[in-house]
Design a protein around this motif. Structure first.
Motif, PDB file in Angstrom:
ATOM      1  N   LYS A   1     -13.891   9.489   4.018  1.00 23.90           N
ATOM      2  CA  LYS A   1     -15.001   9.668   3.080  1.00 23.90           C
ATOM      3  C   LYS A   1     -14.745   9.076   1.697  1.00 23.90           C
ATOM      4  O   LYS A   1     -15.690   8.815   0.958  1.00 23.90           O
ATOM      5  N   SER A   2     -13.488   8.885   1.361  1.00 29.10           N
ATOM      6  CA  SER A   2     -13.182   8.445   0.007  1.00 29.10           C
ATOM      7  C   SER A   2     -12.410   7.131  -0.047  1.00 29.10           C
ATOM      8  O   SER A   2     -12.905   6.131  -0.563  1.00 29.10           O
ATOM      9  N   LEU A   3     -11.209   7.106   0.510  1.00 25.18           N
ATOM     10  CA  LEU A   3     -10.303   5.987   0.266  1.00 25.18           C
ATOM     11  C   LEU A   3     -10.713   4.695   0.966  1.00 25.18           C
ATOM     12  O   LEU A   3     -10.652   3.608   0.365  1.00 25.18           O
ATOM     13  N   ILE A   4     -11.114   4.780   2.246  1.00 21.30           N
ATOM     14  CA  ILE A   4     -11.526   3.558   2.944  1.00 21.30           C
ATOM     15  C   ILE A   4     -12.778   2.964   2.302  1.00 21.30           C
ATOM     16  O   ILE A   4     -12.808   1.751   2.005  1.00 21.30           O
ATOM     17  N   PRO A   5     -13.839   3.752   2.056  1.00 23.11           N
ATOM     18  CA  PRO A   5     -14.998   3.181   1.342  1.00 23.11           C
ATOM     19  C   PRO A   5     -14.634   2.617  -0.031  1.00 23.11           C
ATOM     20  O   PRO A   5     -15.149   1.568  -0.436  1.00 23.11           O
ATOM     21  N   GLN A   6     -13.749   3.304  -0.735  1.00 24.52           N
ATOM     22  CA  GLN A   6     -13.321   2.821  -2.055  1.00 24.52           C
ATOM     23  C   GLN A   6     -12.640   1.458  -1.948  1.00 24.52           C
ATOM     24  O   GLN A   6     -12.900   0.553  -2.745  1.00 24.52           O
ATOM     25  N   SER A   7     -11.784   1.302  -0.944  1.00 27.37           N
ATOM     26  CA  SER A   7     -11.066   0.035  -0.787  1.00 27.37           C
ATOM     27  C   SER A   7     -12.017  -1.109  -0.467  1.00 27.37           C
ATOM     28  O   SER A   7     -11.790  -2.258  -0.868  1.00 27.37           O
TER      29      SER A   7
ATOM     30  N   ALA B   1      -7.815  -3.277  -4.536  1.00 26.54           N
ATOM     31  CA  ALA B   1      -7.879  -2.177  -3.577  1.00 26.54           C
ATOM     32  C   ALA B   1      -6.507  -1.567  -3.300  1.00 26.54           C
ATOM     33  O   ALA B   1      -6.397  -0.585  -2.561  1.00 26.54           O
ATOM     34  N   THR B   2      -5.459  -2.112  -3.909  1.00 21.60           N
ATOM     35  CA  THR B   2      -4.097  -1.655  -3.632  1.00 21.60           C
ATOM     36  C   THR B   2      -3.891  -0.154  -3.855  1.00 21.60           C
ATOM     37  O   THR B   2      -3.275   0.514  -3.012  1.00 21.60           O
ATOM     38  N   PRO B   3      -4.358   0.454  -4.952  1.00 23.99           N
ATOM     39  CA  PRO B   3      -4.140   1.896  -5.132  1.00 23.99           C
ATOM     40  C   PRO B   3      -4.695   2.731  -3.974  1.00 23.99           C
ATOM     41  O   PRO B   3      -4.049   3.694  -3.539  1.00 23.99           O
ATOM     42  N   ALA B   4      -5.865   2.365  -3.470  1.00 22.74           N
ATOM     43  CA  ALA B   4      -6.440   3.101  -2.333  1.00 22.74           C
ATOM     44  C   ALA B   4      -5.582   2.929  -1.088  1.00 22.74           C
ATOM     45  O   ALA B   4      -5.315   3.900  -0.361  1.00 22.74           O
ATOM     46  N   PHE B   5      -5.127   1.711  -0.834  1.00 24.35           N
ATOM     47  CA  PHE B   5      -4.306   1.472   0.349  1.00 24.35           C
ATOM     48  C   PHE B   5      -2.942   2.156   0.246  1.00 24.35           C
ATOM     49  O   PHE B   5      -2.380   2.603   1.256  1.00 24.35           O
ATOM     50  N   GLU B   6      -2.396   2.241  -0.943  1.00 21.99           N
ATOM     51  CA  GLU B   6      -1.131   2.952  -1.112  1.00 21.99           C
ATOM     52  C   GLU B   6      -1.290   4.433  -0.761  1.00 21.99           C
ATOM     53  O   GLU B   6      -0.433   5.020  -0.088  1.00 21.99           O
ATOM     54  N   LYS B   7      -2.392   5.043  -1.183  1.00 24.81           N
ATOM     55  CA  LYS B   7      -2.645   6.446  -0.845  1.00 24.81           C
ATOM     56  C   LYS B   7      -2.862   6.614   0.659  1.00 24.81           C
ATOM     57  O   LYS B   7      -2.401   7.594   1.256  1.00 24.81           O
ATOM     58  N   LEU B   8      -3.549   5.666   1.268  1.00 24.24           N
ATOM     59  CA  LEU B   8      -3.789   5.734   2.714  1.00 24.24           C
ATOM     60  C   LEU B   8      -2.480   5.654   3.494  1.00 24.24           C
ATOM     61  O   LEU B   8      -2.278   6.375   4.474  1.00 24.24           O
ATOM     62  N   GLN B   9      -1.581   4.794   3.059  1.00 26.49           N
ATOM     63  CA  GLN B   9      -0.283   4.678   3.725  1.00 26.49           C
ATOM     64  C   GLN B   9       0.528   5.969   3.570  1.00 26.49           C
ATOM     65  O   GLN B   9       1.247   6.384   4.485  1.00 26.49           O
ATOM     66  N   ASP B  10       0.405   6.612   2.410  1.00 27.40           N
ATOM     67  CA  ASP B  10       1.105   7.884   2.205  1.00 27.40           C
ATOM     68  C   ASP B  10       0.532   8.991   3.101  1.00 27.40           C
ATOM     69  O   ASP B  10       1.275   9.853   3.578  1.00 27.40           O
ATOM     70  N   ILE B  11      -0.787   8.975   3.309  1.00 32.54           N
ATOM     71  CA  ILE B  11      -1.411   9.953   4.217  1.00 32.54           C
ATOM     72  C   ILE B  11      -0.857   9.786   5.621  1.00 32.54           C
ATOM     73  O   ILE B  11      -0.531  10.770   6.311  1.00 32.54           O
TER      74      ILE B  11
END
Length: 530
Positions: free
Chosen positions: A459-465, A474-484
């Motif tokens: 709902k948040s990170l993929i649409p944001q990226s 889009a790097t900050p969003a992808f970094e959070k996704l990798q941490d998830i």
């Protein structure tokens, strides 16, 4: 004379581009013959393996790319998509929600039937309507409506902004097909493929399995590709050893998927007269995946403990040698936004810490399950890889693991039905962008049919990226996704591969015939040099 390995610089997405090299020439007197160990079987579980609405495997896409044309394509050397069947394509708004393409004038299918905007709409809408659970529908699911205008224009209106949409239109999922040959809501069964691409295709089939494919240059082709030969034969081999012997005996001109690690290392150490080995940047990854509703692994502590025990470096070195390196994220090194999330969280393999992880979660040990792998899809080293994985897990005393291999035509249907608690898969990128390593695993309609859900991711990170036209933003969003992924471990990355292609010395264009995404581009091959 002996040939040394040709090493190319990286050519992916946001990496430095490669300068175009001279292509080969071909007098058309004989077919170029290419070998592969990919297998294509029509079965009760998968009667339509080559339908663009169904096929979502690297091998299948490699067949389709030669025949089924797309609006855009990734140019030689990588970079952003450029028009292919289209004369021009562009976003018409600043939010990246409306994408317009104008078809080339006089575009036709191979049988002479005109290609119209309605054909484009029909082709993509049928992928959405068929909505195959293991197909590529997720790539196109963000389309809201498709509008046609006049004789040459088609406009895609998206549900949410998506700067990666031009890349998705370059995949066979968005291939343009004919209405009279592909049903609107029913898959096309068997092995026939028709389109407006660079070649026409004819398959030789025995026992519901392809044994050879002949590609003949399509005289009606209009597009952006330069075709450097008149005919290519793709011959299928049962294993890498048989394919290698055919190359040595000069029965084939090139061997692609899947060379064994031993073959590549042997050619690196002892070059053969008349044969060249080409190294191509590789972005394929190998990973373990989980049915997160299976009792054996539903507690993420079990999956975290596995991440703490597995020694990726030992697997890469022992099983794959110089052809692989350890991977600590779904997004491989070489792609912008890559981070070593798993290493950052778990560090070096640590059995004691894994034991404490299980103890804190109240998990009784040893944890018992079976590691499932496919015997005939990712290459001959797969069995050895899973034997090594099982040995590492069992040696910890925290797990009691068996392994079981299954042919791909049985493995994939069982996996997507949730019959396996833990199973091994590989992934070849759909397009050169970090989105293709995240969305297929975490978004709705995910490729694995996994029950795992992350609301923050979807709902948040993929649409944001996807809102970022500048993909580095889009790097900050992808970094959070990798941490998830590292925290919840719905999948566990193991290694990242390199690609090697062996060919006869006189064959040209080899360095472009397979790109970093493992896309086979047979039109690049020729004989001799210019």
């Amino acid at each position: 004379m002996n040939r040394k390995t040709l090493v190319l610089p990286a050519v992916v997405g946001l990496l430095a581009p490669v300068l175009a090299a001279c292509g080969g020439s071909d007098d058309g007197s004989d077919a170029i013959v290419v070998g592969t160990t990919d297998q294509f079987i029509a079965s009760q579980d998968n009667p339509a393996p080559l339908d663009p609405a169904i096929g979502y495997e690297a091998g299948v896409w490699n067949l389709l790319r030669q025949t089924v044309q797309t609006l855009t394509h990734i140019p030689r050397g990588g970079g952003e998509p450029v028009p292919e069947a289209a004369q021009s394509c562009t976003f018409t708004d600043t939010e990246n929600e409306s994408y317009r393409c104008t078809l080339r004038d006089g575009l036709t299918f191979a049988d002479g039937t005109p290609v119209t905007p309605e054909d484009v709409k029909y082709s993509i809408q049928r992928v959405l309507d068929i909505k195959d659970e293991s197909g590529p529908v997720g790539l196109l699911a963000n389309i809201d409506t498709i509008e046609t205008k006049g004789e040459r224009e088609v406009v895609f209106h998206l549900k949410t902004p998506d700067a990666t949409f031009p890349y998705k239109l370059a995949t066979p999922a968005a291939g343009i097909v004919q209405k009279d040959k592909y049903g609107a809501k029913t898959p096309r069964e068997g092995f026939e493929v028709d389109g407006s691409g660079p070649y026409t295709m004819k398959s030789e089939v025995k026992n519901n399995q392809i044994v050879k494919v002949v590609y003949t240059k399509n005289p009606k082709y209009k597009g952006d590709l330069k075709i450097r030969n008149n005919k290519v034969e793709l011959r299928l081999f049962p294993d890498a050893a048989a394919m290698g012997k055919a190359l040595d005996d000069k029965k084939i001109d090139m061997m692609t998927r899947n060379m064994s690690p031993e073959q590549a290392q042997d050619m690196l150490a002892k070059p053969k007269d008349g044969i060249k080995l080409t190294e191509i940047p590789g972005l394929a990854i190998s990973y373990l995946a989980f049915n997160t509703e299976d009792p054996a692994v539903e507690d993420k502590a079990v999956r975290q403990a596995m991440a703490q025990v597995i020694d990726r470096g030992a697997i890469a070195n022992k099983v794959y040698g110089s052809t692989a390196e350890p991977l600590y994220s779904l997004i491989p090194s070489g792609i912008t936004s890559h981070t070593n999330s798993f290493f950052n969280k778990y560090g070096e393999p640590n059995v004691a810490e894994a034991g404490r992880t299980l103890q804190r979660a109240g998990i009784n040990t040893p944890v018992k399950f079976t590691l499932h792998y496919t015997t005939d899809h990712y290459g001959p080293a797969t069995k050895s890889e899973f034997e090594t994985l099982a040995k590492q897990l069992n040696a910890s005393g925290l797990f009691e693991v068996d392994i079981k291999g299954t042919p791909w035509d049985k493995f994939r249907p069982a996996q997507k039905k949730g019959e396996y608690a833990v199973f091994g898969m590989g992934w070849f990128p759909d397009f050169p962008d970090p989105d293709t390593y995240i969305a297929p695993f975490l978004d709705a309609n995910n490729f694995l049919n996994s029950p795992y859900r992350s609301t923050e991711a979807q709902k948040s990170l993929i649409p944001q990226s996807r809102r970022e036209a500048d993909r580095s933003a889009a790097t900050p969003a992808f970094e959070k996704l990798q941490d998830i992924v590292a925290t919840d471990v719905p999948v566990l990355p193991v290694w990242q591969g390199k690609q090697y292609v062996a060919s006869q010395d006189e064959l040209s264009g080899v360095e472009y015939a397979v790109n970093s995404s493992a896309d086979l581009q047979l039109w690049e091959l020729g004989r001799g040099s210019v």
